[in-house]
Write an enzyme that holds these catalytic residues in place. Structure first.
Site, PDB file in Angstrom:
ATOM      1  N   CYS A 113     -82.443   6.277 -27.443  1.00  0.00           N
ATOM      2  CA  CYS A 113     -81.008   6.264 -27.724  1.00  0.00           C
ATOM      3  C   CYS A 113     -80.766   6.340 -29.227  1.00  0.00           C
ATOM      4  O   CYS A 113     -81.471   5.698 -30.011  1.00  0.00           O
ATOM      5  CB  CYS A 113     -80.366   4.990 -27.163  1.00  0.00           C
ATOM      6  N   HIS A 156     -76.351   8.972 -19.006  1.00  0.00           N
ATOM      7  CA  HIS A 156     -76.684   8.109 -20.153  1.00  0.00           C
ATOM      8  C   HIS A 156     -75.435   7.872 -21.000  1.00  0.00           C
ATOM      9  O   HIS A 156     -75.164   6.749 -21.438  1.00  0.00           O
ATOM     10  CB  HIS A 156     -77.802   8.776 -20.982  1.00  0.00           C
ATOM     11  N   GLU A 157     -74.640   8.948 -21.208  1.00  0.00           N
ATOM     12  CA  GLU A 157     -73.432   8.825 -22.050  1.00  0.00           C
ATOM     13  C   GLU A 157     -72.324   8.042 -21.354  1.00  0.00           C
ATOM     14  O   GLU A 157     -71.647   7.224 -21.993  1.00  0.00           O
ATOM     15  CB  GLU A 157     -72.916  10.207 -22.479  1.00  0.00           C
ATOM     16  N   HIS A 160     -72.724   4.426 -21.740  1.00  0.00           N
ATOM     17  CA  HIS A 160     -72.252   3.889 -23.024  1.00  0.00           C
ATOM     18  C   HIS A 160     -70.765   3.527 -22.955  1.00  0.00           C
ATOM     19  O   HIS A 160     -70.322   2.572 -23.590  1.00  0.00           O
ATOM     20  CB  HIS A 160     -72.465   4.896 -24.170  1.00  0.00           C
TER      21      HIS A 160
HETATM   22  C1  UDB Z   1     -82.322   9.366 -28.612  1.00  0.00           C
HETATM   23  C2  UDB Z   1     -82.826  10.782 -28.757  1.00  0.00           C
HETATM   24  C3  UDB Z   1     -84.337  10.816 -28.687  1.00  0.00           C
HETATM   25  C4  UDB Z   1     -82.348  11.347 -30.098  1.00  0.00           C
HETATM   26  C5  UDB Z   1     -82.297  11.636 -27.602  1.00  0.00           C
HETATM   27  N1  UDB Z   1     -82.750  12.996 -27.738  1.00  0.00           N
HETATM   28  C6  UDB Z   1     -83.620  13.442 -26.782  1.00  0.00           C
HETATM   29  O1  UDB Z   1     -83.965  12.730 -25.838  1.00  0.00           O
HETATM   30  N2  UDB Z   1     -84.193  14.667 -26.885  1.00  0.00           N
HETATM   31  C7  UDB Z   1     -83.695  15.824 -27.388  1.00  0.00           C
HETATM   32  C8  UDB Z   1     -83.143  15.933 -28.651  1.00  0.00           C
HETATM   33  C9  UDB Z   1     -82.701  17.179 -29.061  1.00  0.00           C
HETATM   34  F1  UDB Z   1     -82.188  17.352 -30.255  1.00  0.00           F
HETATM   35  C10 UDB Z   1     -82.801  18.276 -28.238  1.00  0.00           C
HETATM   36  C11 UDB Z   1     -83.352  18.094 -26.987  1.00  0.00           C
HETATM   37  F2  UDB Z   1     -83.418  19.126 -26.196  1.00  0.00           F
HETATM   38  C12 UDB Z   1     -83.809  16.884 -26.562  1.00  0.00           C
HETATM   39  C13 UDB Z   1     -80.775  11.628 -27.490  1.00  0.00           C
HETATM   40  O2  UDB Z   1     -80.126  12.392 -28.206  1.00  0.00           O
HETATM   41  N3  UDB Z   1     -80.177  10.807 -26.568  1.00  0.00           N
HETATM   42  C14 UDB Z   1     -78.733  10.771 -26.576  1.00  0.00           C
HETATM   43  C15 UDB Z   1     -78.172   9.375 -26.847  1.00  0.00           C
HETATM   44  O3  UDB Z   1     -78.821   8.498 -27.375  1.00  0.00           O
HETATM   45  N4  UDB Z   1     -76.932   9.228 -26.437  1.00  0.00           N
HETATM   46  O4  UDB Z   1     -76.291   8.061 -26.564  1.00  0.00           O
HETATM   47  C16 UDB Z   1     -80.892  10.007 -25.567  1.00  0.00           C
HETATM   48  C17 UDB Z   1     -81.273  10.865 -24.352  1.00  0.00           C
HETATM   49  C18 UDB Z   1     -82.109  10.035 -23.362  1.00  0.00           C
HETATM   50  C19 UDB Z   1     -81.858  10.636 -22.027  1.00  0.00           C
HETATM   51  C20 UDB Z   1     -80.546  11.335 -22.108  1.00  0.00           C
HETATM   52  C21 UDB Z   1     -80.082  11.345 -23.517  1.00  0.00           C
HETATM   53 ZN    ZN Z   2     -77.575   6.466 -26.120  1.00  0.00          ZN
END
Ligand code: UDB
Ligand code: ZN
Length: 186
Positions: A113, A156-157, A160
């Site tokens: 996250c 996930h969003e 939040h």
């Molecule tokens: C927390 C983080 C590792 C930054 C995660 N990114 C991710 O999982 N991979 C990723 C990143 C990219 F840029 C392009 C791509 F294809 C894959 C993420 O953005 N989130 C979103 C977040 O924290 N929202 O509050 C967490 C993810 C975990 C599962 C769904 C979202």
């Molecule tokens: Zn998150």
């Protein structure tokens, strides 16, 4: 522009609060903040911009993460084959899951996250497919049916918006144990 400094981290009380429904018509400020959330995700996936501003590559962001307690999320899932054409990209106001599959899925490496600066190991089990309804930036009601990674990101969003963190779903005793009918996705 939104940078990592604008993203609140675990321990900040706003991450545990339930965000309020957005009322329409949107103010200019609300529209601008929502657009900035999507721009942050695009910037974070751009090699030069993310390097310049030290942005963590993000695929989704919820308004409470920028200490904005309203029901707004941005999702920008890149298509690895063709980065110019995202797999799924949207700003959603008041997103609501109308129905979901019985089937469940989880990412094989667990989740992270943008608001959590540590690894929290374990499977995060979510619905495999969701049908959702939301209002877009023009105030129009949209429906979307999502599966696989986009469905995981949206769930996930939406969590939040309800003050729920991904690790709230992890089995504390056996983090890597799941029921045998859960689809583990790599
Ligand atoms: C927390 C983080 C590792 C930054 C995660 N990114 C991710 O999982 N991979 C990723 C990143 C990219 F840029 C392009 C791509 F294809 C894959 C993420 O953005 N989130 C979103 C977040 O924290 N929202 O509050 C967490 C993810 C975990 C599962 C769904 C979202
Ligand atoms: Zn998150």
């Amino acid at each position: 522009m939104i940078t990592m400094d604008d993203i609140i981290r675990e321990g900040h009380p706003s991450l545990k609060k339930v965000a309020k429904e957005v009322m329409f018509p949107l103010t200019e400020e609300q529209k601008q903040k929502a657009e900035e959330m999507l721009q942050f995700l695009k910037n974070s996936q751009d090699a030069e911009i993310s390097e310049k501003y030290q942005l963590r590559g993000g695929v989704g962001l919820a308004a409470p993460q920028i200490d904005w307690l309203e029901r707004v999320i941005a999702v920008h899932v890149p298509n690895v084959e063709n980065p110019d054409e995202p797999l799924f990209s949207a700003v959603m106001m008041n997103p609501k899951i109308l129905s979901h599959s019985v089937e469940e899925t989880c990412l094989s490496e667990g989740e992270g996250c943008l608001s959590v600066d540590r690894e929290v190991p374990g499977y995060v089990v979510r619905h495999s497919r969701i049908s959702l309804e939301y209002t877009d930036l023009n105030g129009e009601t949209q429906k979307a049916r999502l599966r696989k990674y986009p469905a995981i990101v949206v769930q996930h969003e939406i969590d939040h918006l309800n003050g729920i963190m991904f690790y709230d779903h992890i089995n504390a005793k056996e983090p890597w144990k799941v029921a045998d009918d859960v689809n583990i996705m790599s």
